[in-house]
Design a protein around this motif. Sequence first.
Motif, PDB file in Angstrom:
ATOM      1  N   ASP A 275      31.278  53.479  65.258  1.00  0.00           N
ATOM      2  CA  ASP A 275      31.886  52.497  66.157  1.00  0.00           C
ATOM      3  C   ASP A 275      33.285  52.965  66.553  1.00  0.00           C
ATOM      4  O   ASP A 275      34.102  53.336  65.700  1.00  0.00           O
ATOM      5  N   LYS A 276      33.554  52.958  67.844  1.00  0.00           N
ATOM      6  CA  LYS A 276      34.865  53.386  68.330  1.00  0.00           C
ATOM      7  C   LYS A 276      35.994  52.618  67.660  1.00  0.00           C
ATOM      8  O   LYS A 276      37.066  53.174  67.370  1.00  0.00           O
ATOM      9  N   GLU A 277      35.770  51.336  67.387  1.00  0.00           N
ATOM     10  CA  GLU A 277      36.818  50.511  66.773  1.00  0.00           C
ATOM     11  C   GLU A 277      37.114  50.927  65.340  1.00  0.00           C
ATOM     12  O   GLU A 277      38.140  50.552  64.779  1.00  0.00           O
ATOM     13  N   ASN A 278      36.216  51.712  64.744  1.00  0.00           N
ATOM     14  CA  ASN A 278      36.422  52.165  63.365  1.00  0.00           C
ATOM     15  C   ASN A 278      37.154  53.505  63.309  1.00  0.00           C
ATOM     16  O   ASN A 278      37.433  54.022  62.238  1.00  0.00           O
TER      17      ASN A 278
END
Length: 457
Positions: A15-18
């Motif tokens: 996930d990009k947010e991770n």
Amino acid sequence: MKHEKLVKDILKVIDKENIKDVFFCVTRLRFILKDMSKFDKKALENIEGIMQVKTVGDQLQLVVGSKIQSVYNEFCEISGIQKNEEVDAVEEEKKKFELKNFGTSILNTLSSIFVPVMPVFVAGGMMKSLVLILSMLKVISAESGIMAVLNAISDAPFYFLPFMVGYTTAKKFKLNELFGLMIAGVLLYPTFMNQTAGKTVSFLFMSIPPLNYASSVLPTILCVIAFAYLYKLVDRFIPNNLKLVFSGLITFTIFMPILLAIVAPIGNFLGIQLSNITVGLFSTLGPVAGALFAEFMPFIIMAGMHTALAPIMIQNLSSLGYDFLLPAFFINNIAVAGATLGAAFKIKDSKMKAAAFSSGGLGIIGITEPALYSISIHYKQPLFGAMIGGAVGGFIYTLLNVVAYAYTMPEIFSLPTYIHGGSNLIKIIISILAAFIASFVYSFIFTKEKKGVKVNE
């Protein structure tokens, strides 16, 4: 985009947010994640284009091979993540000082400092090879202006290496990179380099020794690291509207003399001692040391530990005028190439055969990770073949006292850097031929077809 599918497949799993930060080295995408438990390792391993998935300390590493630069560029473009995005410094620093992550942190730090410098350093080394060839063939006179210019180009990366590592060290430790250049400039200032005539320089209650820091790296690295922490400490107490003027002024005025008097000499001492230890080890064990070093080189490279040896090789070239570790890297690369090409003749699967031939060829020109991850690990016997070839070549080169006289990519085009009168060039050729033949023969005899192996091109 050539690698759009690969990038999107990675982003489906990670996930990009991770993602806190993403950067790269010679063959790997390196991720620093907010939560290391939030990705499916098996799913990543099944993505076409990924040779291996590794978790090293707080990093997730995806081995993608020699196409890494374009993959990284497309990943940043598609994901919208800025290149070298700044991570949370406080959390990162906490991790650095956890005992369990200490060794990993050192390796990661050295990698961050030296990997960006290597293209420039290798370019200088290859230029030195060209100069040696032109001189040997007497194409250009040694006293000509052309030779003077080519020598300046080839020597500049080595002589001004402190500036480059000053920049990359500052970047790693979240310090203004120009401060890193300034610190290197102070260490190489003529007053300390030339004008002291062997005498110490007195500064208040301190004495600054007359040491030459050109072509050395540890003094600059240690000074920049220390300065980064001191600068941040001073900066906390300076009002925001005065930081630009006083943070740098106060830190340089108060602490730079201390770095010159204490930290830089410590770095110089450590560099010399590291060189002396390796010299002593090879002097004591002789060919056995060379055989063991070259034999286990594939594992050193796969673990990313080879970068940690860069300061020692640079120090050897600076203090001794030659280095005895670089030939082991050269022999390893040729041994890996030989083992991979030997396996290529036994592999029946068309894609794996093509991958073996291409990655074996890459090994000859100094890039071994595609062969190690796509062929050696899957078929096993090519890895054993590379180790056997490395041991044979390592034993011979140490027995014959082979050394390298310039830092270059350890591959077939670096042979001119072994020219130094005498028979040093002939001896390295004998060593790499022995490594290639031993690894090729073993791999050719013992490699067996393995069904269901996935190739990542």
